[in-house]
Design an enzyme around this catalytic site. Structure first.
Site, mmCIF file in Angstrom:
data_model
loop_
_atom_site.group_PDB
_atom_site.id
_atom_site.type_symbol
_atom_site.label_atom_id
_atom_site.label_comp_id
_atom_site.label_asym_id
_atom_site.label_seq_id
_atom_site.Cartn_x
_atom_site.Cartn_y
_atom_site.Cartn_z
ATOM 1 N N ASP A 217 0.828 -1.195 0.000
ATOM 2 C CA ASP A 217 0.000 0.000 0.000
ATOM 3 C C ASP A 217 0.872 1.259 0.000
ATOM 4 O O ASP A 217 1.891 1.330 0.691
ATOM 5 C CB ASP A 217 -0.883 -0.023 1.251
ATOM 6 C CG ASP A 217 -1.893 1.104 1.286
ATOM 7 O OD1 ASP A 217 -2.738 1.164 0.389
ATOM 8 O OD2 ASP A 217 -1.824 1.921 2.229
ATOM 9 N N GLU A 267 14.619 -15.284 0.409
ATOM 10 C CA GLU A 267 14.976 -16.313 1.389
ATOM 11 C C GLU A 267 14.073 -17.539 1.266
ATOM 12 O O GLU A 267 14.402 -18.600 1.791
ATOM 13 C CB GLU A 267 14.845 -15.754 2.815
ATOM 14 C CG GLU A 267 15.844 -14.669 3.161
ATOM 15 C CD GLU A 267 15.549 -14.016 4.507
ATOM 16 O OE1 GLU A 267 16.267 -13.064 4.870
ATOM 17 O OE2 GLU A 267 14.593 -14.451 5.196
#
Length: 559
Positions: A217, A267
């Site tokens: 956002d 990751e």
């Protein structure tokens, strides 16, 4: 996608699974208005789980959930109290895990909204900032400034909030805090390492729970550079927003934050994906958010802002495909979301010619149209635009209810409205009426309490005309908007290929025709007269009349 290089010259990122986002159909769920499982009038997480079969039957690849975090709802959940929990009115973390499992079992990915520009004023970090006082490390996590005047009684600047009213709020000790949006949404100070740590923790928290990606956002607002003497609002308004140096918006420095986030995304196997909500000045500025070492993808709102016009659509598609090829991203296409008037209603209004501003307030009578709105034309053009969009290379973002052909609800009583933009009168797109009209709870049944949304009504009352748009009503009609979307998404999964298209000349300025690398063709008649196809051309989606594409209609042809 298995080729090393796609048709537009864009390399595939990793394995097939890792690249799912490049061509995905993503369905936005506004949880409080989707489905209410416990009959309290508010949609909830279990409501999404209960509708997992509906979503699978629709044929979407992913669900994006608007904020479901603990919140006072000063801005529909975008005022977040706790980024790593579920609002107890919407459920629990166990409910969230069950929802993720149910969607994953059906092959549907999960994207959640992250709100990093601001928190709620009830967030523990902001409460600590207020308690700690002037000059404290806690206050440095937000943007505090001494007020002007002998005792700091005047705001540091005359800035206006996006939701109306002043953008600086006093805290009673001579200092004021900055809020781009509602008073209850203080902006973070992204120069503070504690803020970085808070969001890295949050990204890992949800990724560890199986979330596949994040919608960011106000992605263009995080980085700020505020001088000792603040500019006036007039000076801010006059500043260039295209060079990456504006003090508040779309600063080049923001991309350092997203490079840090990308390292976290990577990751995981497959890497988590992200898409930026970045309302920026140019496609070139937007492309900076979509690089492989950043968020990877950014919303393209150009079609959302366009009229139903062939020339505008062709220019937008050509330009955005070129930008995506240059960045190694894929295009995103969107016509409606929780912040804008539904496109079925927009298209029923006079052309906007590139402006989101409405022409008069006649649209508020969406259930009983005034002279200036043509609901039938809006519905017809909306379906044609949606089928055009779903034929494009890249990812498509759908907003809940658009598959039903829902219109905006304008005639909501003031006491039933919830959007702060309404209460502050700062929403010219809707003549000051706010965004509640696109957030009215969905109709699932043509009869019954709240049209099947829940057993105890809906938190925003639904109009009577929703009955004709209910899921069970449309489910029984083979020609309904819902069943057309279902057929389109099923075909799209079968036909979608590559990341390019080729325009074919039609001999008419108001008709667009493009072909995808496997021969799949999309023909959209933006005009008011039929467009004849060649003899023997038969659509696999859409109907011809006397061998011609009707006015304001899209058809698909198989290669």
């Amino acid at each position: 996608m298995t080729d090393a290089v796609l048709a537009a010259g864009v390399p595939v990122l990793g394995s097939d699974d890792a690249a799912w986002w490049r061509q995905a159909v993503v369905y936005q769920v506004y949880p409080r208005s989707f489905a209410d499982s416990n009959g309290d009038g508010l949609g909830d997480i279990r409501g999404v789980t209960d509708k997992a079969d509906y979503l699978a039957g629709l044929g979407v690849d992913a669900v994006w959930l608007s904020p479901f975090y603990p919140s006072a709802l000063a801005d529909g959940g975008y005022d977040v109290d706790d980024y790593r929990n579920v609002d107890p009115r919407l459920g629990t973390l166990d409910d969230f895990d069950d929802m993720v499992a149910a969607l994953h079992e059906r092959g549907i990915k999960v994207i959640v909204d992250i709100v990093p520009n601001h928190s709620s004023d009830r967030h523990e970090m902001f409460r600590a900032a207020l308690a700690a006082g002037k000059g404290s490390p806690e206050r440095d996590r937000y943007i505090f400034r001494d007020g002007l005047g002998e005792n700091g009684e005047r705001p540091p600047a005359d800035w206006a909030s996006i939701f109306g009213g002043p953008a600086w709020e006093p805290v009673g000790d001579g200092q004021w805090y900055f809020h781009h949006f509602a008073t209850e949404q203080p902006d973070f100070n992204w120069d503070n390492p504690d803020v970085h740590a808070e969001f890295l923790h949050t990204l890992r928290f949800w990724s560890d729970r199986g979330v596949d990606g994040f919608r960011i956002d106000v992605a263009h607002g995080l980085s700020k550079d505020l001088p000792a003497v603040l500019p006036s609002q007039a000076e801010l308004d006059a500043m260039d927003t295209t060079d990456g140096r504006h003090p508040l918006w779309d600063r080049d420095a923001v991309h350092e934050i997203y490079r840090e986030w990308r390292r976290v995304f990577d990751e995981y196997d497959p890497p988590r994906i992200a898409v930026a909500e970045a309302w920026v000045a140019t496609p070139e500025r937007r492309a900076k958010y979509a690089t492989p070492d950043g968020l990877g993808q950014a919303f393209n709102f150009d079609l959302l802002e366009a009229d139903f016009d062939a020339a505008q659509f062709r220019h937008i598609v050509t330009d955005n495909l070129a930008q995506s090829a240059a960045t190694g991203s894929s295009s995103t296409w969107v016509l409606s979301n929780h912040d804008v008037v539904r496109h079925a209603t927009r298209y029923g209004l006079p052309p906007r010619r590139g402006s989101l501003a409405k022409q008069g307030s006649a649209w508020i009578l969406a259930g009983a149209p005034a002279d200036q709105i043509d609901l039938a034309r809006g519905s017809r053009q909306a379906l044609a635009a949606s089928l055009f969009l779903l034929g494009l290379p890249g990812s498509a973002y759908l907003y809940q209810g658009e598959e039903l052909g829902l219109h905006e609800v304008g005639d909501i009583k003031a006491e039933d409205r919830q959007d702060p933009a309404f209460f502050r009168g700062a929403d010219p797109e809707r003549d000051g009426l706010g965004r509640d009209g696109c957030r009215v709870p969905l109709p699932w049944t043509g009869t019954g309490s709240s049209f099947g949304f829940g057993a105890a009504g809906a938190h925003i009352p639904q109009p009577d005309w929703f009955a004709g748009y209910a899921v069970d009503v449309e489910d029984a009609d083979p020609a309904s908007s819902l069943n057309t979307y279902r057929r389109a998404l099923a075909l799209r999964h079968e036909l979608q290929t590559g990341e390019s298209l080729e325009w074919r000349e039609t001999g008419r300025d108001d008709v667009l025709r493009f072909v995808r690398p496997n021969g799949w063709q999309v023909v959209t008649n933006f005009g008011t007269e039929p467009f004849a196809l060649a003899e023997g051309e038969a659509p696999v989606l859409g109907e011809l009349v006397d061998g011609a594409v009707p006015a304001e209609t899209t058809v698909w042809l198989r290669g």
